[in-house]
Enzyme design. Structure first.
Site, PDB file in Angstrom:
ATOM      1  N   ARG A   1       1.317   4.740  -3.014  1.00  0.00           N
ATOM      2  CA  ARG A   1       0.464   5.757  -3.644  1.00  0.00           C
ATOM      3  C   ARG A   1      -0.802   5.137  -4.252  1.00  0.00           C
ATOM      4  O   ARG A   1      -1.921   5.604  -4.002  1.00  0.00           O
ATOM      5  CB  ARG A   1       1.251   6.474  -4.756  1.00  0.00           C
ATOM      6  CG  ARG A   1       2.292   7.438  -4.231  1.00  0.00           C
ATOM      7  CD  ARG A   1       3.175   7.925  -5.372  1.00  0.00           C
ATOM      8  NE  ARG A   1       3.979   6.825  -5.887  1.00  0.00           N
ATOM      9  CZ  ARG A   1       5.314   6.817  -5.910  1.00  0.00           C
ATOM     10  NH1 ARG A   1       5.978   7.851  -5.467  1.00  0.00           N
ATOM     11  NH2 ARG A   1       5.981   5.786  -6.392  1.00  0.00           N
TER      12      ARG A   1
ATOM     13  N   HIS B   1      -2.241  -4.106 -20.092  1.00  0.00           N
ATOM     14  CA  HIS B   1      -1.484  -3.075 -19.368  1.00  0.00           C
ATOM     15  C   HIS B   1      -2.112  -1.685 -19.586  1.00  0.00           C
ATOM     16  O   HIS B   1      -1.498  -0.792 -20.179  1.00  0.00           O
ATOM     17  CB  HIS B   1      -0.011  -3.085 -19.797  1.00  0.00           C
ATOM     18  CG  HIS B   1       0.902  -2.543 -18.737  1.00  0.00           C
ATOM     19  ND1 HIS B   1       2.100  -3.112 -18.399  1.00  0.00           N
ATOM     20  CD2 HIS B   1       0.773  -1.462 -17.920  1.00  0.00           C
ATOM     21  CE1 HIS B   1       2.683  -2.404 -17.443  1.00  0.00           C
ATOM     22  NE2 HIS B   1       1.882  -1.395 -17.133  1.00  0.00           N
TER      23      HIS B   1
ATOM     24  N   GLU C   1       5.227  -9.980 -21.116  1.00  0.00           N
ATOM     25  CA  GLU C   1       4.299  -8.994 -21.627  1.00  0.00           C
ATOM     26  C   GLU C   1       4.722  -8.576 -23.014  1.00  0.00           C
ATOM     27  O   GLU C   1       5.876  -8.139 -23.158  1.00  0.00           O
ATOM     28  CB  GLU C   1       4.282  -7.774 -20.705  1.00  0.00           C
ATOM     29  CG  GLU C   1       2.887  -7.257 -20.499  1.00  0.00           C
ATOM     30  CD  GLU C   1       2.808  -6.278 -19.340  1.00  0.00           C
ATOM     31  OE1 GLU C   1       2.965  -5.089 -19.617  1.00  0.00           O
ATOM     32  OE2 GLU C   1       2.593  -6.719 -18.201  1.00  0.00           O
TER      33      GLU C   1
ATOM     34  N   ARG D   1       2.923  -5.701 -11.466  1.00  0.00           N
ATOM     35  CA  ARG D   1       3.772  -6.183 -12.559  1.00  0.00           C
ATOM     36  C   ARG D   1       3.538  -7.691 -12.674  1.00  0.00           C
ATOM     37  O   ARG D   1       3.362  -8.385 -11.659  1.00  0.00           O
ATOM     38  CB  ARG D   1       5.250  -5.928 -12.272  1.00  0.00           C
ATOM     39  CG  ARG D   1       5.697  -4.481 -12.464  1.00  0.00           C
ATOM     40  CD  ARG D   1       5.753  -4.087 -13.940  1.00  0.00           C
ATOM     41  NE  ARG D   1       6.214  -2.722 -14.144  1.00  0.00           N
ATOM     42  CZ  ARG D   1       5.426  -1.661 -14.330  1.00  0.00           C
ATOM     43  NH1 ARG D   1       4.106  -1.803 -14.313  1.00  0.00           N
ATOM     44  NH2 ARG D   1       5.941  -0.466 -14.535  1.00  0.00           N
TER      45      ARG D   1
ATOM     46  N   MET E   1       0.836  -1.202   0.000  1.00  0.00           N
ATOM     47  CA  MET E   1       0.000   0.000   0.000  1.00  0.00           C
ATOM     48  C   MET E   1       0.868   1.248   0.000  1.00  0.00           C
ATOM     49  O   MET E   1       1.295   1.744   1.033  1.00  0.00           O
ATOM     50  CB  MET E   1      -0.949  -0.007   1.202  1.00  0.00           C
ATOM     51  CG  MET E   1      -2.006   1.066   1.064  1.00  0.00           C
ATOM     52  SD  MET E   1      -3.477   0.651   1.975  1.00  0.00           S
ATOM     53  CE  MET E   1      -3.642   2.097   2.983  1.00  0.00           C
TER      54      MET E   1
HETATM   55  P1  NAP Z   1       4.725   3.075  -4.232  1.00  0.00           P
HETATM   56  O1  NAP Z   1       4.037   4.317  -3.816  1.00  0.00           O
HETATM   57  O2  NAP Z   1       6.222   3.011  -4.178  1.00  0.00           O
HETATM   58  O3  NAP Z   1       4.095   1.874  -3.378  1.00  0.00           O
HETATM   59  C1  NAP Z   1       4.635   0.587  -3.371  1.00  0.00           C
HETATM   60  C2  NAP Z   1       4.229  -0.090  -2.070  1.00  0.00           C
HETATM   61  O4  NAP Z   1       4.737  -1.429  -2.075  1.00  0.00           O
HETATM   62  C3  NAP Z   1       4.749   0.581  -0.821  1.00  0.00           C
HETATM   63  O5  NAP Z   1       3.692   0.670   0.065  1.00  0.00           O
HETATM   64  C4  NAP Z   1       5.809  -0.376  -0.264  1.00  0.00           C
HETATM   65  O6  NAP Z   1       5.767  -0.275   1.151  1.00  0.00           O
HETATM   66  C5  NAP Z   1       5.294  -1.716  -0.780  1.00  0.00           C
HETATM   67  N1  NAP Z   1       6.334  -2.729  -0.927  1.00  0.00           N
HETATM   68  C6  NAP Z   1       7.523  -2.620  -1.554  1.00  0.00           C
HETATM   69  N2  NAP Z   1       8.206  -3.785  -1.459  1.00  0.00           N
HETATM   70  C7  NAP Z   1       7.422  -4.626  -0.749  1.00  0.00           C
HETATM   71  C8  NAP Z   1       7.577  -5.953  -0.290  1.00  0.00           C
HETATM   72  N3  NAP Z   1       8.693  -6.661  -0.549  1.00  0.00           N
HETATM   73  N4  NAP Z   1       6.566  -6.515   0.408  1.00  0.00           N
HETATM   74  C9  NAP Z   1       5.447  -5.809   0.695  1.00  0.00           C
HETATM   75  N5  NAP Z   1       5.248  -4.538   0.311  1.00  0.00           N
HETATM   76  C10 NAP Z   1       6.227  -3.953  -0.411  1.00  0.00           C
HETATM   77  O7  NAP Z   1       4.359   2.679  -5.751  1.00  0.00           O
HETATM   78  P2  NAP Z   1       3.015   3.014  -6.544  1.00  0.00           P
HETATM   79  O8  NAP Z   1       3.133   4.316  -7.224  1.00  0.00           O
HETATM   80  O9  NAP Z   1       1.854   2.748  -5.647  1.00  0.00           O
HETATM   81  O10 NAP Z   1       3.116   1.890  -7.683  1.00  0.00           O
HETATM   82  C11 NAP Z   1       3.218   0.516  -7.353  1.00  0.00           C
HETATM   83  C12 NAP Z   1       3.567  -0.296  -8.583  1.00  0.00           C
HETATM   84  O11 NAP Z   1       2.426  -0.366  -9.427  1.00  0.00           O
HETATM   85  C13 NAP Z   1       4.648   0.312  -9.485  1.00  0.00           C
HETATM   86  O12 NAP Z   1       5.952  -0.012  -9.028  1.00  0.00           O
HETATM   87  C14 NAP Z   1       4.342  -0.284 -10.839  1.00  0.00           C
HETATM   88  O13 NAP Z   1       5.119  -1.441 -11.056  1.00  0.00           O
HETATM   89  C15 NAP Z   1       2.870  -0.642 -10.749  1.00  0.00           C
HETATM   90  N6  NAP Z   1       2.056   0.159 -11.673  1.00  0.00           N
HETATM   91  C16 NAP Z   1       1.349  -0.461 -12.660  1.00  0.00           C
HETATM   92  C17 NAP Z   1       0.558   0.285 -13.518  1.00  0.00           C
HETATM   93  C18 NAP Z   1      -0.206  -0.362 -14.623  1.00  0.00           C
HETATM   94  O14 NAP Z   1      -0.479   0.272 -15.632  1.00  0.00           O
HETATM   95  N7  NAP Z   1      -0.612  -1.606 -14.478  1.00  0.00           N
HETATM   96  C19 NAP Z   1       0.473   1.682 -13.374  1.00  0.00           C
HETATM   97  C20 NAP Z   1       1.191   2.272 -12.357  1.00  0.00           C
HETATM   98  C21 NAP Z   1       1.984   1.511 -11.508  1.00  0.00           C
HETATM   99  P3  NAP Z   1       6.972  -0.776   2.091  1.00  0.00           P
HETATM  100  O15 NAP Z   1       8.216  -0.156   1.531  1.00  0.00           O
HETATM  101  O16 NAP Z   1       6.569  -0.307   3.449  1.00  0.00           O
HETATM  102  O17 NAP Z   1       6.966  -2.261   1.982  1.00  0.00           O
END
Ligand code: NAP
Length: 325
Positions: free
Chosen positions: A156, A285, A266, A237, A154
């Site tokens: 952004r 995607h 992908e 991903r 959790m």
């Molecule tokens: P973010 O703000 O960096 O959030 C990622 C979350 O994952 C953080 O809460 C982090 O918290 C947690 N995390 C990281 N490593 C972890 C682990 N090993 N175990 C459990 N939790 C973990 O990123 P975001 O902007 O929300 O985006 C997340 C991902 O969505 C991106 O990296 C991207 O790959 C994907 N995405 C996909 C699309 C699409 O079109 N499908 C669009 C946008 C983004 P902690 O550090 O506290 O663990």
């Protein structure tokens, strides 16, 4: 002064391309086919603008000795070998934040579509043309409101999903490495271990970045913990989920359904067994794919690229130019 040479790996909007072309010589890959080696494109390359698909590997980077900036159109930059960029002093930018709400909307769209049989309904009425009378017994879905949602990772996007889920009166559990008491207070979400979240949730949605730790975070053992009635949404991903384990779980009724916006690889191979199941939705995607958001992302990526090429601070940087080696 000669212009910077830039390669863009997928077509971008003409107005953005034109702005970049004011300061750069631009080569843009227009087809959907696999990319050519970047070394073959307008060498010596100064800048690369890329989407989160093709790997930007150490080998690829080595073929571009002048490379100054890599600009990712997207928030996830797992496909870029950041360590090599750090060693070489190459700036890396991405587009965080601007796509969180849009991706959260898509998460809810996938979740609702899977829960309420939107794709089978479309197939029934518009493809098979089989809607001959009102049948109260077909296409029963499952309630989203007042169910339990488990958010894995959790940040952004997960936070934006939690806000939407609370508006559906869902109970929201979340799992990440660092607990967020402020968000628990703000949204009424509850912290859970991954195991507890998987066992308890009616819907599980994934929002972790792809890292070594999160590769196949959801595999056979984790799917076995989920309820037989549960639905999994992956919009993070593809490799976060073991697709063969997911296929088995869906086929054997270990979980009820899945909706995935991302796959491994992908695009997914057209003969992948997952595509033959009727309890899975696979989207190509589309998480950030709205007019407003894609335009903002391309603009941010352009700003990052131009700043990196000039050795200036990137407005949305992962690595700044001339990062200490
Ligand atoms: P973010 O703000 O960096 O959030 C990622 C979350 O994952 C953080 O809460 C982090 O918290 C947690 N995390 C990281 N490593 C972890 C682990 N090993 N175990 C459990 N939790 C973990 O990123 P975001 O902007 O929300 O985006 C997340 C991902 O969505 C991106 O990296 C991207 O790959 C994907 N995405 C996909 C699309 C699409 O079109 N499908 C669009 C946008 C983004 P902690 O550090 O506290 O663990």
């Amino acid at each position: 002064m000669s212009k910077f040479k830039v390669f863009i790996t997928r077509p971008i909007r003409e107005e953005i391309r034109a702005k970049i072309a004011e300061e750069c010589e631009v080569d843009m890959w227009h087809t959907s086919a696999i990319l050519p080696p970047i070394a073959e494109r307008i060498p010596p390359l100064d800048g690369l603008m890329t989407y989160g698909h093709e790997p930007v590997s150490p080998e690829m980077i080595a073929t571009a000795p002048n490379l100054k900036a890599i600009s990712v159109v997207g928030v996830g930059y797992d496909h870029v070998h950041v360590e090599t960029c750090r060693e070489r002093g190459i700036a890396v930018g991405h587009t965080p934040g601007v796509l969180s709400d849009t991706t959260a909307d898509m998460t809810m769209a996938l979740l609702l579509a899977a829960a309420r049989n939107i794709v089978p309904a479309y197939n029934h009425v518009q493809v098979a043309k089989e809607w001959h009378y009102y049948d109260p017994n077909i296409l029963w879905g499952t309630d989203v409101h007042h169910s339990t949602l488990g958010i894995v990772g959790m940040g952004r996007i997960g936070h934006a999903v939690a806000k939407r889920a609370r508006a559906f009166d869902m109970r929201v559990l979340y799992y990440k490495r660092e607990r967020r008491p402020d968000w628990e207070q703000e949204l009424g979400v509850e912290y859970a271990t991954l195991e507890n979240l998987l066992e308890t949730s009616d819907f599980v949605t994934l929002h972790v970045p792809l890292t070594e730790d999160t590769t196949h975070l959801i595999g056979k053992a984790e799917l076995a913990l989920m309820k037989k009635t549960a639905i999994l949404v992956n919009i993070a991903r593809g490799p976060v989920v073991d697709h063969y384990a997911l296929y088995d779980a869906l086929k054997q009724g270990q979980i009820a359904g899945a909706a995935v916006d991302v796959t491994e690889p992908e695009p997914i191979n057209t003969d992948h067994p997952l595509l033959d199941l009727d309890n899975v939705i696979v989207a190509p995607h589309l998480g950030s794919a709205t007019i407003q958001t894609r335009m903002k992302m391309m603009t941010m990526a352009m700003e990052n690229l131009l700043a990196g090429l000039k050795g200036e601070q990137l407005p949305y940087g992962v690595l700044q130019p001339n990062f200490p080696q």
